[in-house]
Design a protein around this motif. Structure first.
Motif, PDB file in Angstrom:
ATOM      1  N   GLU A  24       0.822  -1.204   0.000  1.00  0.00           N
ATOM      2  CA  GLU A  24       0.000   0.000   0.000  1.00  0.00           C
ATOM      3  C   GLU A  24       0.857   1.256   0.000  1.00  0.00           C
ATOM      4  OE1 GLU A  24      -2.257  -1.188   3.474  1.00  0.00           O
ATOM      5  OE2 GLU A  24      -4.064  -1.145   2.265  1.00  0.00           O
ATOM      6  N   GLN A 110      -8.477   7.009  -3.327  1.00  0.00           N
ATOM      7  CA  GLN A 110      -8.928   5.652  -3.019  1.00  0.00           C
ATOM      8  C   GLN A 110     -10.205   5.264  -3.749  1.00  0.00           C
ATOM      9  OE1 GLN A 110      -9.698   4.964   1.149  1.00  0.00           O
ATOM     10  NE2 GLN A 110      -9.635   2.747   0.905  1.00  0.00           N
ATOM     11  N   HIS A 111     -11.185   6.140  -3.786  1.00  0.00           N
ATOM     12  CA  HIS A 111     -12.505   5.762  -4.293  1.00  0.00           C
ATOM     13  C   HIS A 111     -12.805   6.349  -5.672  1.00  0.00           C
ATOM     14  CE1 HIS A 111     -13.537   3.838  -0.533  1.00  0.00           C
ATOM     15  NE2 HIS A 111     -13.157   4.921   0.123  1.00  0.00           N
ATOM     16  N   ASN A 231      -9.245  13.006  -1.781  1.00  0.00           N
ATOM     17  CA  ASN A 231      -9.790  11.820  -1.135  1.00  0.00           C
ATOM     18  C   ASN A 231     -11.026  12.147  -0.310  1.00  0.00           C
ATOM     19  OD1 ASN A 231      -8.284   9.102  -1.424  1.00  0.00           O
ATOM     20  ND2 ASN A 231      -6.641  10.638  -1.409  1.00  0.00           N
ATOM     21  N   ASP A 235     -14.679  10.380  -1.336  1.00  0.00           N
ATOM     22  CA  ASP A 235     -15.215   9.409  -0.403  1.00  0.00           C
ATOM     23  C   ASP A 235     -16.717   9.245  -0.700  1.00  0.00           C
ATOM     24  OD1 ASP A 235     -16.645   8.715   2.320  1.00  0.00           O
ATOM     25  OD2 ASP A 235     -14.546   8.124   2.551  1.00  0.00           O
ATOM     26  N   ASP A 257     -10.840   8.321   8.076  1.00  0.00           N
ATOM     27  CA  ASP A 257     -10.503   7.264   7.117  1.00  0.00           C
ATOM     28  C   ASP A 257      -9.540   7.765   6.049  1.00  0.00           C
ATOM     29  OD1 ASP A 257     -12.156   5.551   8.503  1.00  0.00           O
ATOM     30  OD2 ASP A 257     -13.863   5.818   7.146  1.00  0.00           O
ATOM     31  N   GLU A 260      -5.929   7.822   7.224  1.00  0.00           N
ATOM     32  CA  GLU A 260      -5.307   6.506   7.213  1.00  0.00           C
ATOM     33  C   GLU A 260      -4.869   6.132   5.800  1.00  0.00           C
ATOM     34  OE1 GLU A 260      -3.850   2.844   8.604  1.00  0.00           O
ATOM     35  OE2 GLU A 260      -4.335   4.764   9.576  1.00  0.00           O
ATOM     36  N   TRP A 261      -5.678   6.409   4.820  1.00  0.00           N
ATOM     37  CA  TRP A 261      -5.330   6.084   3.434  1.00  0.00           C
ATOM     38  C   TRP A 261      -4.126   6.892   2.966  1.00  0.00           C
ATOM     39  CZ3 TRP A 261      -5.750   2.852  -0.483  1.00  0.00           C
ATOM     40  CH2 TRP A 261      -5.425   3.297  -1.766  1.00  0.00           C
ATOM     41  N   LYS A 264      -0.897   5.698   4.429  1.00  0.00           N
ATOM     42  CA  LYS A 264      -0.388   4.430   3.884  1.00  0.00           C
ATOM     43  C   LYS A 264       0.221   4.621   2.500  1.00  0.00           C
ATOM     44  CE  LYS A 264      -4.153   2.015   4.632  1.00  0.00           C
ATOM     45  NZ  LYS A 264      -5.098   0.865   4.751  1.00  0.00           N
ATOM     46  N   VAL A 265      -0.469   5.332   1.614  1.00  0.00           N
ATOM     47  CA  VAL A 265       0.035   5.421   0.242  1.00  0.00           C
ATOM     48  C   VAL A 265       1.271   6.307   0.125  1.00  0.00           C
ATOM     49  CG1 VAL A 265      -2.190   4.922  -0.812  1.00  0.00           C
ATOM     50  CG2 VAL A 265      -1.537   7.306  -0.409  1.00  0.00           C
TER      51      VAL A 265
END
Length: 269
Positions: A24, A110-111, A231, A235, A257, A260-261, A264-265
């Motif tokens: 990730e 992410q989405h 992001n 969402d 949320d 957190e994304w 990680k990326v």
């Protein structure tokens, strides 16, 4: 220093990577870092932000519009469908770079389902690649000579973007115009900014110093702060047509949320 500008498409307002994934964690494409100016900006980039700093930037860029003709700009505007990007131009090198930029955006939001397409009929984002000397003519071709004069006098653009939305404030189509012969940094800076703004956060703000949606800021890559903003926008809990009050109510859970994304990326602590 060049100042990229953009404006919402008249149709909209008439109603209104190259990254390599390891688990990730993403590392920037080496070709991006090799562009003069990008590596230095990445080394000195601010990456730690308070909740209020992120929320302020999101509300200022997701609502309103730098330049508009008519219609309401007090609602969230975003794609609710997959985004397919078509590059129209003769420069194969710029098309390849654009494909890397789109892949980078896809990996970091992410989405959002976004990718290049080789077929204009399948695209809902058209990127027109033009020479600088042809920019004004291209603007006039897209929007008419009278509107082009108005755009030039109010924005003096070097690159620009806009979108058409429906009555639900869902973006249906975006146009992006990029110049190909002003150097690599300008191309990357314009491409990231205009592509991202064509996804919804169309409003520029000079009061947020960390966002590329500030005409005094040049990045040349997808920075951490703007990853937070996009992001948040994409969402699923933030929906097209939502008001400021509705967004504020949803943001605490969404931001947790998103943090957190983005952590990680980008391999953040």
């Amino acid at each position: 220093m060049r100042t990229p500008r953009r404006f919402p498409h008249p149709w909209t307002l008439a109603a209104a990577l190259g990254a390599v994934a390891f688990g990730e964690i993403l590392v920037p494409c080496a070709a991006f870092a090799d562009i003069p100016g990008v590596a230095q900006r990445q080394r000195t980039e601010k990456k730690v932000f308070t909740d209020s700093e992120i929320v302020e930037g999101f509300l200022k860029t997701a609502f309103g519009a730098e330049y508009h003709l008519a219609g309401r700009v007090d609602r969230i505007r975003k794609y609710e469908t997959p985004v397919r990007v078509f590059a129209d131009g003769t420069r194969a090198d710029r098309k390849a770079q654009l494909a890397k930029i789109v892949a980078d955006i896809a990996a970091r939001i992410q989405h959002l389902d976004i990718a290049m397409t080789p077929n204009n009929d399948d695209a809902n984002v058209l990127v027109k690649l033009v020479r600088d000397r042809d920019l004004n003519h291209t603007i006039a071709t897209f929007y008419g000579s009278e509107r082009a004069r108005e755009i030039r006098s109010s924005l003096d653009p070097q690159c620009l973007s806009g979108f058409r939305k429906n009555q639900k404030f869902e973006i249906e189509h975006s146009d992006v115009i990029l110049t190909v012969d002003n150097g690599d940094f300008v191309f990357f800076d314009c491409a990231y900014e205009e592509l991202l703004q064509s996804l919804g956060p169309i409003n520029d703000t000079a009061s947020v110093p960390w966002t590329m949606f500030n005409d005094n800021v040049s990045m040349g890559y997808f920075d951490v702060y703007d990853q937070y903003l996009l992001n948040l926008l994409y969402d699923p809990r933030i929906k097209a047509g939502m008001t400021v009050q509705e967004v504020r109510a949803a943001l605490p859970d969404v931001l947790a949320d998103v943090r957190e994304w983005v952590r990680k990326v980008n391999n953040l602590p």
